[in-house]
Design a protein around this motif. Sequence first.
Motif, PDB file in Angstrom:
ATOM      1  N   ASN A 249       0.844  -1.189   0.000  1.00 45.64           N
ATOM      2  CA  ASN A 249       0.000   0.000   0.000  1.00 45.64           C
ATOM      3  C   ASN A 249       0.883   1.244   0.000  1.00 45.64           C
ATOM      4  OD1 ASN A 249      -1.560   2.274   1.086  1.00 45.64           O
ATOM      5  ND2 ASN A 249      -3.185   0.780   1.404  1.00 45.64           N
ATOM      6  N   LEU A 250       0.881   1.990  -1.097  1.00 44.29           N
ATOM      7  CA  LEU A 250       1.787   3.127  -1.227  1.00 44.29           C
ATOM      8  C   LEU A 250       1.411   4.285  -0.304  1.00 44.29           C
ATOM      9  CD1 LEU A 250       2.361   3.116  -5.089  1.00 44.29           C
ATOM     10  CD2 LEU A 250       3.903   2.353  -3.291  1.00 44.29           C
ATOM     11  N   GLN A 251       0.128   4.459  -0.059  1.00 44.43           N
ATOM     12  CA  GLN A 251      -0.295   5.528   0.852  1.00 44.43           C
ATOM     13  C   GLN A 251       0.259   5.281   2.253  1.00 44.43           C
ATOM     14  OE1 GLN A 251      -4.528   6.031   1.106  1.00 44.43           O
ATOM     15  NE2 GLN A 251      -4.390   8.000   2.140  1.00 44.43           N
ATOM     16  N   GLN A 252       0.163   4.036   2.695  1.00 43.89           N
ATOM     17  CA  GLN A 252       0.695   3.678   4.007  1.00 43.89           C
ATOM     18  C   GLN A 252       2.233   3.738   3.997  1.00 43.89           C
ATOM     19  OE1 GLN A 252      -0.904   3.090   6.732  1.00 43.89           O
ATOM     20  NE2 GLN A 252      -3.002   2.582   6.170  1.00 43.89           N
ATOM     21  N   LEU A 253       2.829   3.272   2.903  1.00 36.34           N
ATOM     22  CA  LEU A 253       4.285   3.243   2.815  1.00 36.34           C
ATOM     23  C   LEU A 253       4.876   4.638   2.916  1.00 36.34           C
ATOM     24  CD1 LEU A 253       6.821   1.411   2.172  1.00 36.34           C
ATOM     25  CD2 LEU A 253       6.514   2.148  -0.206  1.00 36.34           C
ATOM     26  N   LEU A 254       4.292   5.594   2.182  1.00 37.05           N
ATOM     27  CA  LEU A 254       4.866   6.935   2.121  1.00 37.05           C
ATOM     28  C   LEU A 254       4.691   7.720   3.414  1.00 37.05           C
ATOM     29  CD1 LEU A 254       3.923   7.855  -1.545  1.00 37.05           C
ATOM     30  CD2 LEU A 254       6.180   7.318  -0.637  1.00 37.05           C
ATOM     31  N   ARG A 255       3.915   7.196   4.335  1.00 34.37           N
ATOM     32  CA  ARG A 255       3.823   7.833   5.648  1.00 34.37           C
ATOM     33  C   ARG A 255       5.059   7.549   6.503  1.00 34.37           C
ATOM     34  NH1 ARG A 255      -2.458   6.255   7.237  1.00 34.37           N
ATOM     35  NH2 ARG A 255      -3.474   7.668   5.736  1.00 34.37           N
ATOM     36  N   LEU A 256       5.836   6.541   6.075  1.00 33.35           N
ATOM     37  CA  LEU A 256       7.016   6.151   6.840  1.00 33.35           C
ATOM     38  C   LEU A 256       8.197   7.024   6.446  1.00 33.35           C
ATOM     39  CD1 LEU A 256       6.638   2.301   6.293  1.00 33.35           C
ATOM     40  CD2 LEU A 256       5.953   3.587   8.320  1.00 33.35           C
TER      41      LEU A 256
END
Length: 438
Positions: A249-256
């Motif tokens: 999930n890129l949305q979740q990934l980019l929060r990191l």
Amino acid sequence: MLNQLRHHLQQNLPFLQNSKLLLAVSGGIDSIVMATLFKTLGYEIALAHCNFRLRGSESDGDDSFVNTFAEKNNIPVHTTRFDTVSFASDNKVSIQMAARQLRYSWFNELLEKHGYDYLLTAHHLDDQIETFLINFTRGTGLEGLTGIPQQNGRVVRPLLPFSRIEIEQYAQELGLEWREDSSNTSDKYLRNKLRHDIVPVLKKLNKDFGKSFASTTEHLQQSLSLVQDAAVMVYKEVVTEKENQKHINLQQLLRLPNYKAYLYKWLHPFGFTAWHDIYSLVETQPGKYIFSEGFRLLKDRDVMILEPISSETDAIYTIEEGQEIVSEPVSLRLQQIGELPKDMLKNGIYVNKQLIKFPLFVRKWQEGDYFYPFGMNGRKKKVSKFFKDEKMSLPDKENTWLLCSANDVVWIIGQRADERFKVTEQTTQILNIQLLPK
């Protein structure tokens, strides 16, 4: 050294005590000392020696020496000879890589055939230092800086805490004999150059360099453990597993804040190496992808999809007349019925059996395929255009199968039937084709 090893084994490798052990012995000082130590401590051991036939009579001398050592000490021994040069040439690998592949393949055969529990190698602290420096100079991640693992599956390295000097002193105290490998004196290999030119300088700068390095390695291994724990926890939040696919999930990934580190940790085991391209894939347009040897990483809208490379593209499966159950590549049930039921099946179609030709074929779609979608009044449509209108992802398209009669599409399986084969009032033979769950 004997007492130190006994304590090390009791504290860190207690499972070796009652195990049947196979020791890799070259005839050099490291492996001869290891064999002597384990024989003295009363472990159940056998020796394994490989003759790679790379140094002529010197290789044969090593072979003879190991056999004599085993006989004197009443230790079972296994020996083999390899044509290493031919293997390297045939498989287009370096001599060093060829020797590694050959010996570990043979070691594994011995483990299985003779019921040995573990393979022991004589890697020691100086080997650890050299491996660290090799990885450091070539560029590496945290795993490369932690050096040689003490245990990797059934391979155990019990001498890692001990330096080359300690091993040499023990051998001299006991008056042991060993073989010197002439290739160790050559600076042709990077490891030897580091051993002869770099490591001695580091030891001059710090007389306790070995101990300092061992302490640093321990800290790095603890840090790696923390990283691995974090990677597992974050993986559960960001990655969804669907059959043979992993959806990131890129949305979740980019929060990191450190998402690149997580991607490296998750994707490295699948053989990916083009990290700049992978990190760019996060921001690029959908449809782009990157390959490793056996896997593909695809950008699809808000996810990146990791999946094995399919070998089914050109596969064609046949369905003979009278066949009721199909199990590959999808599960289907074919049934001739007398009339259309009141409640039509959602995961199936009804076709005029008289209009189809057996055998039927199940295959992947190809560029140029077309059909006449059911319910569209006989209008022709390309299969690729149908996929686009349905907003299907690239993996969904690639995983879609067609049911065909000769060259005509009867059903985009699980999606849409073809108008040309529909049941009418004049139909006398109705065939129900149902998609079953796998």
